[in-house]
Design an enzyme around this catalytic site. Structure first.
Site, PDB file in Angstrom:
ATOM      1  N   SER A  75     -28.562   0.724  30.327  1.00  0.00           N
ATOM      2  CA  SER A  75     -29.598  -0.188  29.865  1.00  0.00           C
ATOM      3  C   SER A  75     -29.667  -1.387  30.810  1.00  0.00           C
ATOM      4  CB  SER A  75     -29.322  -0.602  28.412  1.00  0.00           C
ATOM      5  OG  SER A  75     -30.436  -1.233  27.852  1.00  0.00           O
ATOM      6  N   ASP A 100     -36.620   8.040  25.127  1.00  0.00           N
ATOM      7  CA  ASP A 100     -36.142   6.654  25.064  1.00  0.00           C
ATOM      8  C   ASP A 100     -37.291   5.744  24.648  1.00  0.00           C
ATOM      9  OD1 ASP A 100     -35.030   4.129  25.503  1.00  0.00           O
ATOM     10  OD2 ASP A 100     -33.877   4.816  27.229  1.00  0.00           O
ATOM     11  N   HIS A 134     -32.485   6.057  23.459  1.00  0.00           N
ATOM     12  CA  HIS A 134     -31.855   5.174  24.449  1.00  0.00           C
ATOM     13  C   HIS A 134     -30.375   5.465  24.631  1.00  0.00           C
ATOM     14  CE1 HIS A 134     -31.713   1.843  27.125  1.00  0.00           C
ATOM     15  NE2 HIS A 134     -30.948   1.098  26.362  1.00  0.00           N
TER      16      HIS A 134
END
Length: 656
Positions: free
Chosen positions: A526, A601, A633
């Protein structure tokens, strides 16, 4: 995900799953503080052990056998029954079987979290103290463009669109409704001064009810996120009563907790970073400031409760241990502050507590770097614990354990202390140099290095160390719990200061005789994926290998609430967006880079990594790419074992 093997043991899914079960059984027998509840006498504690309900009355432990013994443990506000009163059906909101408002669950969303869970928002229903009225969010996102996600499991792949407002584009619009159950009446709070887009796009956060149920309070924030108004509304008419106070900051304001009313209901506490650190402020109901309750170069990390008389408050803070978290009692009148969780040997650790109503006794659930988990009973009369419910046996005691060390280095400014975690292989050979992996996140609302079991690391890091890797993590400036300047200095230019601090960590690693400077890798997910690629492209001479999961590539493709807080709009900060756009730097790629992404995602949309791969192709740069077709995600479940295997194999092939 728990992952650990003895050195030389085969890396198998079966062994990894065994370790998950082992950690569940022995390390976290009492995983949550909600297991511990004090009886009305304030002295007897009940808790679960081996799935059976027990009590400790100060002298002995005994099992609670009868229903009468268990009855008082039921929540006083009967949350389960409140949940049963509300139903979301086909997007419509019903209370007690009555239709309150119509929605469709997509363009018009009722009673659910809004603003993409920023500002501490994690739900959309807010019952008044006596449950006679219900406040709820109504989110109109019909004006936000549909963003396509694709389901490939269908016979013919299907589009699964989501509403994803990107930085600088049209945002959704939120209002707050109040349903009076007795009068069967719905009103909407008049949160807008006019019908302009500026007013319609305000963020409505931290909703709270007054103890008498007459008023609703909202922390309203402009889209620029540099101005907050704490507003009071009449729950019957929906009209604005008054603005209690305002907060502004040229970078951003970000309230994440609602007000906390005193037991008498005549005052409230508010958490703010207005003096540079997260502290508590006491207000009268009319919005006049009584006093700043806590003060200093530390962070209040959470409010726990008042004592029964309202003379003291109990909070979490990192006052005595910036890498940990202690519980404190603070006297509202005097401002004195007493640490409740420091150990008899002077150690602190990371703590969660459950207090009795009187605030005189509490259960302390804690761990430290060397203590897996322990639950103690404490009170105000004794310095040391008066009873220990359990001390978790170290589930790793039979394994050749890596060494976990916490320490500090100076940031790139030469002044600020940064906390690091260093994990080294067991039984290191003198004179041998080891491949080293830098694990990075580095973004807001994160703290990876903590004074908790394994230093906040996971068992995958332990496994890597057992296999001969040094694993290093440092919390750079831009991360959490160190004050506003520490966190916000990255504003409008994400990735720059963070990378400079991470490279100070690399400089420290290079000073260690056992670190192989020619075999260094970097990994993150991320924001950490963004940092991984940023560091790999900027310093190819340092990082031989990189592994980036779900990476942000271009911040103009990220969502409004988070993206605009830290970068402003692309129209307002074109230079900042241009400088940290990784598409522009793909031409600098050297060595090995593995990019991983979940195809569904909905946080960092797939577009990010796809366009980065395209830019690498255009620049004739080879890059390794792997996707998880039906994951969002995070890669969870058994597939997470696959992910660990994928990354480990990559390091074994290209780094070791």
């Amino acid at each position: 995900m728990a992952v650990l093997l003895m050195a030389g043991t085969a890396f198998s899914q079966e062994k990894l799953l065994q370790w998950d079960q082992l950690m569940d059984r022995s390390l976290y027998p009492q995983r949550e503080m909600s297991s511990f509840i004090f009886a009305p006498d304030g002295k007897t504690v009940t808790y679960y052990k081996d799935k059976e309900l027990y009590a400790f009355d100060g002298k002995k432990e005994f099992k609670l056998e009868t229903e009468a013994q268990r009855d008082w443990r039921k929540p006083k506000d009967n949350n389960s029954k409140l949940e049963e009163r509300v139903e979301l059906k086909e997007g419509n909101l019903y209370v007690d079987g009555n239709l309150v408002e119509r929605g469709d669950g997509y363009n018009i969303v009722l009673g659910e979290s809004v603003h993409r869970n920023e500002f501490g928002i994690n739900g959309g229903l807010f019952w008044s103290p006596k449950a006679s009225r219900l406040a709820f969010y109504r989110m109109d996102q019909s004006m936000v463009k549909d963003y396509p996600l694709v389901n490939t499991k269908a016979r013919e792949a299907e589009v699964k669109p989501i509403k994803y407002p990107m930085a600088g584009m049209k945002s959704h619009e939120v209002t707050v409704g109040v349903w009076d159950a007795a009068a069967q009446k719905l009103v909407y709070l008049n949160t807008r001064k006019d019908t302009t887009v500026h007013e319609r796009e305000m963020y409505l956060t931290n909703i709270a009810w007054s103890p008498d149920e007459k008023y609703v309070f909202i922390a309203k924030i402009n889209r620029e996120q540099n101005h907050m108004w704490l507003e009071q509304y009449d729950a019957v008419s929906g009209k604005l009563v008054k603005v209690l106070f305002e907060e502004t900051n040229p970078r951003y304001v970000e309230p994440c907790e609602p007000m906390f009313f005193t037991p008498k209901g005549d005052q409230f506490l508010w958490i703010s970073m207005r003096d540079g650190y997260k502290h508590l402020y006491l207000y009268n109901l009319d919005g006049t400031l009584v006093k700043q309750v806590t003060k200093g170069e530390y962070e209040v990390e959470g409010f726990i409760q008042f004592d029964k008389k309202g003379e003291n408050i109990f909070i979490y803070a990192n006052k005595d241990n910036l890498a940990g978290r202690d519980a404190y009692r603070v006297n509202l009148k005097k401002g004195t502050m007493e640490c409740l969780t420091m150990q008899e040997n002077g150690l602190h650790g990371t703590h969660s507590v459950a207090l009795n109503e009187q605030g005189t006794m509490w259960v302390d659930l804690w761990s430290s770097v060397d203590v897996p988990m322990r639950a103690d009973l404490r009170d105000l009369k004794h310095k040391n614990p008066i009873h220990t419910f359990f001390t978790a046996e170290n589930p790793l005691k039979d394994y050749a354990m890596p060494e976990v060390k916490l320490g500090t280095i100076k940031a790139a400014d030469g002044m600020t202390d940064l906390y690091y975690r260093l994990i080294t292989p067991p039984n290191m050979e003198k004179g041998k140099k080891y491949p080293t992996l830098v694990y990075v996140y580095g973004g807001p609302h994160s703290q990876l290095v903590t004074d908790s079991w394994l230093g906040g690391g996971n068992l995958y890091f332990m496994f890597l160390a057992q296999q001969g890797y040094v694993v290093f993590t440092v919390d750079n400036r831009g991360t959490d719990n160190r004050g506003f300047e520490f966190e916000s200095c990255t504003h409008r230019h994400l990735g720059e200061i963070e990378m400079a601090d991470q490279m100070e960590g690399v400089k420290f690693l290079k000073s260690l005789p056992y670190v192989d400077q020619d075999r260094m890798g970097v990994e993150g997910w991320s924001f950490g994926g963004f940092m991984t690629i940023t560091m790999k492209l900027a310093h190819p001479e340092v990082f031989k290998v990189g592994c980036a999961g779900g990476p942000v590539i271009d911040w103009k493709w990220y969502e409004i609430m988070y993206g605009e807080r830290y970068m402003d709009m692309p129209q307002e900060n074109p230079e900042g967006y241009e400088n940290n756009c990784l598409l522009n730097k793909a031409k600098n790629l050297q060595g090995r880079l593995l990019v991983i992404h979940g195809c569904e995602d909905n946080t960092v949309v797939w577009q990010h990594s796809l366009e980065f791969i395209e830019r690498c192709i255009n620049n004739y740069k080879q890059v390794d790419y792997f996707v998880y077709p039906h994951h969002e995600h995070n890669v969870l479940g058994r597939e997470r074992l696959h992910l660990y295997q994928k990354m480990f194999d990559y390091y074994e092939t290209h780094l070791k």
